[in-house]
Design an enzyme around this catalytic site. Structure first.
Site, short mmCIF file in Angstrom:
data_model
loop_
_atom_site.label_atom_id
_atom_site.label_comp_id
_atom_site.label_asym_id
_atom_site.label_seq_id
_atom_site.Cartn_x
_atom_site.Cartn_y
_atom_site.Cartn_z
N ALA A 1 0.82 -1.22 0.00
CA ALA A 1 0.00 0.00 0.00
C ALA A 1 0.85 1.27 0.00
CB ALA A 1 -0.93 0.00 1.22
N GLU A 2 1.97 1.23 0.69
CA GLU A 2 2.80 2.43 0.84
C GLU A 2 3.64 2.74 -0.41
OE1 GLU A 2 3.12 4.80 3.07
OE2 GLU A 2 1.77 4.00 4.57
#
Length: 189
Positions: free
Chosen positions: A68-69
């Site tokens: 996600a990051e």
């Protein structure tokens, strides 16, 4: 006579030292260079698994945050200055003693921070979601709103991380998220 013997032995020792140095440089060095076997590089999954085990959290959870990051990009830098795979802010990286540009240190510090967040929200009904939200918006925002902040970015982020977690969770031996274990207080009497 003793002086002459001493000088002769001293000269022989100096000559032997020079011959050995020449052997080392001209003969042994090329052989040693050819015999050098570099240590194997660890895979990203191995680094994730080691950091997760060290900090007693699920490797699928760590991998979900990375997905996600940064989308698994080691060179990722956010507009706000977050760095690396787990998008650590420089202050957070310093706090956990890591160079955020070094993948192993970035993942270890990020896993340590996640473990700390999970421990912080342990006992809350939505501890996992709070930890994810705090990773994105900061613990202060989670405290201020007594849960997931009403920020669209954070709510979308929590949903995305949970979707990745569901995807990665079956691929690891540690199937469920484990909170860091607290040691029981034992009384002496």
């Amino acid at each position: 006579m003793k002086l002459l013997t001493f000088l002769l032995l001293f000269s022989v020792c100096i000559l032997a030292a020079r011959v050995l140095e020449m052997l080392k440089i001209e003969i042994l060095q090329p052989v040693l260079t050819r015999l050098h076997i570099p240590a194997p590089k660890f895979t990203l999954n191995e680094i994730i698994a080691a950091a997760a085990q060290k900090h007693q959290i699920s490797p699928a959870f760590v991998k979900s945050i990375i997905a996600a990051e940064s989308g698994f990009s080691q060179a990722a830098v956010s507009p706000k200055g977050a760095v690396g795979l787990m998008q650590l802010m420089p202050e957070t990286a310093r706090e956990f003693g890591a160079d955020p540009a070094v993948p192993e240190q970035n993942i270890d510090a990020g896993a340590h921070y996640l473990s700390w967040l999970l421990q912080r929200y342990a006992g809350k009904r939505d501890a996992l979601k709070r930890a994810i939200a705090a990773y994105n918006a900061g613990p202060g925002a989670v405290e201020r709103y007594r849960g997931i902040p009403p920020y669209r970015e954070t709510r979308t982020y929590v949903t995305r991380v949970l979707r990745f977690y569901k995807k990665y969770e079956p691929t690891y031996t540690l199937a469920s998220l484990q909170l860091p274990r607290k040691r029981p207080n034992k009384s002496l009497g």
